[in-house]
Design an enzyme around this catalytic site. Structure first.
Site, PDB file in Angstrom:
ATOM      1  N   LYS A   1      20.818 -52.629  31.545  1.00 17.23           N
ATOM      2  CA  LYS A   1      20.243 -53.086  32.813  1.00 17.23           C
ATOM      3  C   LYS A   1      21.108 -52.483  33.845  1.00 17.23           C
ATOM      4  CE  LYS A   1      20.141 -56.859  35.918  1.00 17.23           C
ATOM      5  NZ  LYS A   1      20.322 -58.235  36.356  1.00 17.23           N
TER       6      LYS A   1
ATOM      7  N   THR B   1      22.939 -59.682  39.382  1.00 16.34           N
ATOM      8  CA  THR B   1      23.518 -58.381  39.542  1.00 16.34           C
ATOM      9  C   THR B   1      21.906 -57.827  39.940  1.00 16.34           C
ATOM     10  OG1 THR B   1      24.940 -58.431  37.712  1.00 16.34           O
ATOM     11  CG2 THR B   1      24.013 -56.227  38.069  1.00 16.34           C
TER      12      THR B   1
ATOM     13  N   LYS C   1      29.799 -53.321  41.849  1.00 15.74           N
ATOM     14  CA  LYS C   1      29.695 -53.999  40.439  1.00 15.74           C
ATOM     15  C   LYS C   1      28.862 -53.038  39.709  1.00 15.74           C
ATOM     16  CE  LYS C   1      27.867 -56.732  37.181  1.00 15.74           C
ATOM     17  NZ  LYS C   1      28.764 -57.617  36.042  1.00 15.74           N
TER      18      LYS C   1
HETATM   19  P1  NAD Z   1      19.346 -65.827  32.458  1.00 20.28           P
HETATM   20  O1  NAD Z   1      18.302 -65.107  32.199  1.00 20.28           O
HETATM   21  O2  NAD Z   1      20.164 -66.666  31.340  1.00 20.28           O
HETATM   22  O3  NAD Z   1      19.517 -66.994  33.783  1.00 20.28           O
HETATM   23  C1  NAD Z   1      18.580 -66.556  34.669  1.00 20.28           C
HETATM   24  C2  NAD Z   1      17.782 -67.846  35.124  1.00 20.28           C
HETATM   25  O4  NAD Z   1      17.153 -67.626  36.062  1.00 20.28           O
HETATM   26  C3  NAD Z   1      16.763 -68.336  33.676  1.00 20.28           C
HETATM   27  O5  NAD Z   1      17.154 -69.673  33.643  1.00 20.28           O
HETATM   28  C4  NAD Z   1      15.459 -68.289  34.593  1.00 20.28           C
HETATM   29  O6  NAD Z   1      14.629 -69.209  34.146  1.00 20.28           O
HETATM   30  C5  NAD Z   1      15.813 -68.434  36.045  1.00 20.28           C
HETATM   31  N1  NAD Z   1      14.879 -67.848  37.091  1.00 20.28           N
HETATM   32  C6  NAD Z   1      14.257 -67.067  37.092  1.00 20.28           C
HETATM   33  N2  NAD Z   1      13.466 -66.861  38.271  1.00 20.28           N
HETATM   34  C7  NAD Z   1      13.505 -68.074  39.058  1.00 20.28           C
HETATM   35  C8  NAD Z   1      13.263 -68.511  40.104  1.00 20.28           C
HETATM   36  N3  NAD Z   1      12.191 -67.908  41.055  1.00 20.28           N
HETATM   37  N4  NAD Z   1      13.692 -69.855  40.343  1.00 20.28           N
HETATM   38  C9  NAD Z   1      14.585 -70.353  39.717  1.00 20.28           C
HETATM   39  N5  NAD Z   1      15.175 -70.190  38.713  1.00 20.28           N
HETATM   40  C10 NAD Z   1      14.832 -68.854  38.025  1.00 20.28           C
HETATM   41  O7  NAD Z   1      20.560 -64.562  32.802  1.00 20.28           O
HETATM   42  P2  NAD Z   1      22.303 -64.967  32.828  1.00 20.28           P
HETATM   43  O8  NAD Z   1      22.801 -64.162  31.872  1.00 20.28           O
HETATM   44  O9  NAD Z   1      22.332 -66.133  33.376  1.00 20.28           O
HETATM   45  O10 NAD Z   1      22.571 -63.835  34.225  1.00 20.28           O
HETATM   46  C11 NAD Z   1      22.014 -64.035  35.681  1.00 20.28           C
HETATM   47  C12 NAD Z   1      22.660 -62.683  36.251  1.00 20.28           C
HETATM   48  O11 NAD Z   1      23.953 -62.527  36.166  1.00 20.28           O
HETATM   49  C13 NAD Z   1      21.659 -61.394  35.910  1.00 20.28           C
HETATM   50  O12 NAD Z   1      21.639 -60.808  36.983  1.00 20.28           O
HETATM   51  C14 NAD Z   1      22.990 -60.725  35.098  1.00 20.28           C
HETATM   52  O13 NAD Z   1      22.699 -59.515  34.956  1.00 20.28           O
HETATM   53  C15 NAD Z   1      24.151 -61.255  35.783  1.00 20.28           C
HETATM   54  N6  NAD Z   1      25.407 -61.009  34.950  1.00 20.28           N
HETATM   55  C16 NAD Z   1      25.118 -61.488  33.822  1.00 20.28           C
HETATM   56  C17 NAD Z   1      26.310 -61.677  32.759  1.00 20.28           C
HETATM   57  C18 NAD Z   1      26.064 -62.296  31.468  1.00 20.28           C
HETATM   58  O14 NAD Z   1      27.259 -61.845  30.676  1.00 20.28           O
HETATM   59  N7  NAD Z   1      25.075 -62.844  31.047  1.00 20.28           N
HETATM   60  C19 NAD Z   1      27.488 -61.051  33.280  1.00 20.28           C
HETATM   61  C20 NAD Z   1      27.552 -60.672  34.528  1.00 20.28           C
HETATM   62  C21 NAD Z   1      26.609 -60.681  35.512  1.00 20.28           C
END
Ligand code: NAD
Length: 295
Positions: free
Chosen positions: A245, A95, A170
Site C-alpha cells: 500500500k 496513511t 511517511k
Molecule cells: P484497520 O483496517 O484495522 O482499521 C481501520 C478501521 O477504520 C476499521 O476498523 C474500519 O472499520 C474503520 N472504518 C473505515 N471506514 C470508516 C468510517 N467511515 N467511519 C468509521 N470507521 C471506519 O487498519 P489499521 O491497521 O488500524 O490501519 C489504519 C491506518 O493506519 C491505515 O491507513 C494504515 O495504512 C495505517 N498504518 C497501519 C499500520 C499497521 O501496522 N497496522 C502502521 C502504520 C500505519
C-alpha cells in the site's frame, strides 16, 4: 489537558491509540463502522457514539485512523465538518495519498476548522505501547495544539511542514524501507550462495556501510536479531500488504510530482507479486524467501 476527543476508526491501530488517550485521563468518544470494533472500544473505556457525526459533537479534537484517502474524504463529506464546534482541530493519522490529504485540509479550511495530517510509524506494537512516531503536516498553530495529545500516543512528534507534508514524509520513509529490505534480503541470499554464514554477514554489515534498520532491527533471517519476525515464522510485524500500500502511494506521488524513483517502482512491483501470490498477510521481511526462490 481538558480536550474532549472524538476518535473515528477503531481498528488495529485506532483502538490502542484511543485507549492510550483514555488511560491518560482524556474523555474519548469513538465510532467505527464495524460493530465488533465498537464493542472492543467500549471495553477499553471509550464512549461509543451512534455515528461519526454524533462522535464529533462536543469534541475539541477529532482524530481519524482509516484505511485510505477515499474513505477519509467520504467521512469529511458526510456532515462531520458541519457538526463540529467552531475551533475544532481535525487530525488524520491514516496513511493516505498526499493529494487526498491536501484535499481534506482544504475541506476543513473551507469550514473554518483547523487540520493536521499526522500519519504514524511504529505499527500495532508502537500504538499499544504509546511509542509511535507522528509525522505532521499543517500550520504551526494546529501542530502546537495537537502535540500534547499526540505525545500521549507517541514518543516522537515531528512537524514536517505545510499541509500534506506528514504524508509525504511517511511515504518517502517507507519507500526507503521497502527498497532496503529487498537489498538486505538479496545480500543474505548472495551470502548463502557464497558460503557465508548469516551471523558473519550480520556482524560485518551491521557495523559497516551496509548498516540500516532492515538489517539491524528487522533482520530478515532468523538468528542475528532475535526479536525480528524471521524468528517467528514471518508473522507480522508489518504485513506485506501494508508495505505494498505504502509503496503504491509513493509511486502515485512520484508520478504526480514528476520524480524518478526507479528502485521504488521496482520494489512496488516485487511486493505486488508477493501479495498476489497470497502472502499479503506475511511480514514484509518474508520477501527474502521469494528472493531465495523458496516460494
Ligand atoms: P484497520 O483496517 O484495522 O482499521 C481501520 C478501521 O477504520 C476499521 O476498523 C474500519 O472499520 C474503520 N472504518 C473505515 N471506514 C470508516 C468510517 N467511515 N467511519 C468509521 N470507521 C471506519 O487498519 P489499521 O491497521 O488500524 O490501519 C489504519 C491506518 O493506519 C491505515 O491507513 C494504515 O495504512 C495505517 N498504518 C497501519 C499500520 C499497521 O501496522 N497496522 C502502521 C502504520 C500505519
Amino acid at each position: 489537558m481538558a480536550e474532549q476527543i472524538a476518535f473515528i476508526g477503531l481498528g488495529n491501530m485506532g483502538l490502542p491509540m484511543a485507549s492510550n488517550l483514555v488511560k491518560a485521563g482524556l474523555g474519548v468518544t469513538g465510532f467505527d463502522v464495524v460493530p465488533a470494533a465498537n464493542e472492543a472500544a467500549a471495553k477499553a473505556g471509550i464512549k461509543v457514539a451512534a455515528s461519526a457525526v454524533e462522535a464529533v459533537k462536543g469534541a475539541g479534537i477529532v482524530i481519524s485512523m482509516l484505511p485510505n484517502g477515499k474513505l477519509l474524504l467520504e467521512l469529511y463529506g458526510a456532515g462531520i465538518l458541519e457538526a463540529a464546534a467552531p475551533g475544532t482541530l481535525f487530525i488524520d493519522s491514516s496513511t493516505i495519498d498526499v493529494a487526498s490529504a491536501r484535499l481534506a485540509h482544504a475541506l476543513a479550511d473551507s469550514a473554518a476548522l483547523a487540520s493536521l495530517d499526522a500519519p504514524v510509524s511504529g505499527g500495532v506494537g508502537g500504538a499499544a505501547a504509546g511509542t509511535l512516531t507522528f509525522m505532521a503536516g499543517g500550520s504551526d498553530d494546529a501542530f502546537a495544539r495537537a502535540k500534547p495529545v499526540l505525545e500521549l500516543m507517541g514518543r516522537k512528534i515531528v512537524h514536517c511542514g505545510a499541509a500534506g507534508s506528514g504524508q509525504a514524509a511517511k511515504i518517502c520513509n517507507n519507500m526507503i524501507l521497502g527498497i532496503s529490505m529487498i537489498a538486505v534480503g538479496e545480500a543474505f541470499v548472495l551470502g548463502e550462495k557464497l558460503g557465508l554464514s548469516h551471523q558473519a554477514l550480520f556482524d560485518v554489515a551491521s557495523t559497516s556501510s551496509g548498516q540500516c534498520w532492515s538489517l539491524t532491527t528487522y533482520c530478515p533471517v532468523p538468528g542475528p536479531v532475535p526479536t525480528s519476525p524471521a524468528n517467528n515464522d514471518y508473522k507480522p510485524g508489518f504485513a506485506a500488504a501494508l508495505m505494498l500500500k505504502d509503496l503504491l502511494l509513493s509511486q502515485e506521488a512520484a508520478s504526480s510530482a514528476g520524480a524518478t524513483t526507479t528502485l521504488g517502482k521496482q520494489a512496488a512491483e516485487i511486493y505486488q507479486q508477493f501479495v498476489a501470490s497470497g502472502q499479503g498477510g506475511v511480514d514484509f521481511s518474508g520477501i527474502i524467501n521469494t528472493i531465495r526462490g523458496g516460494n
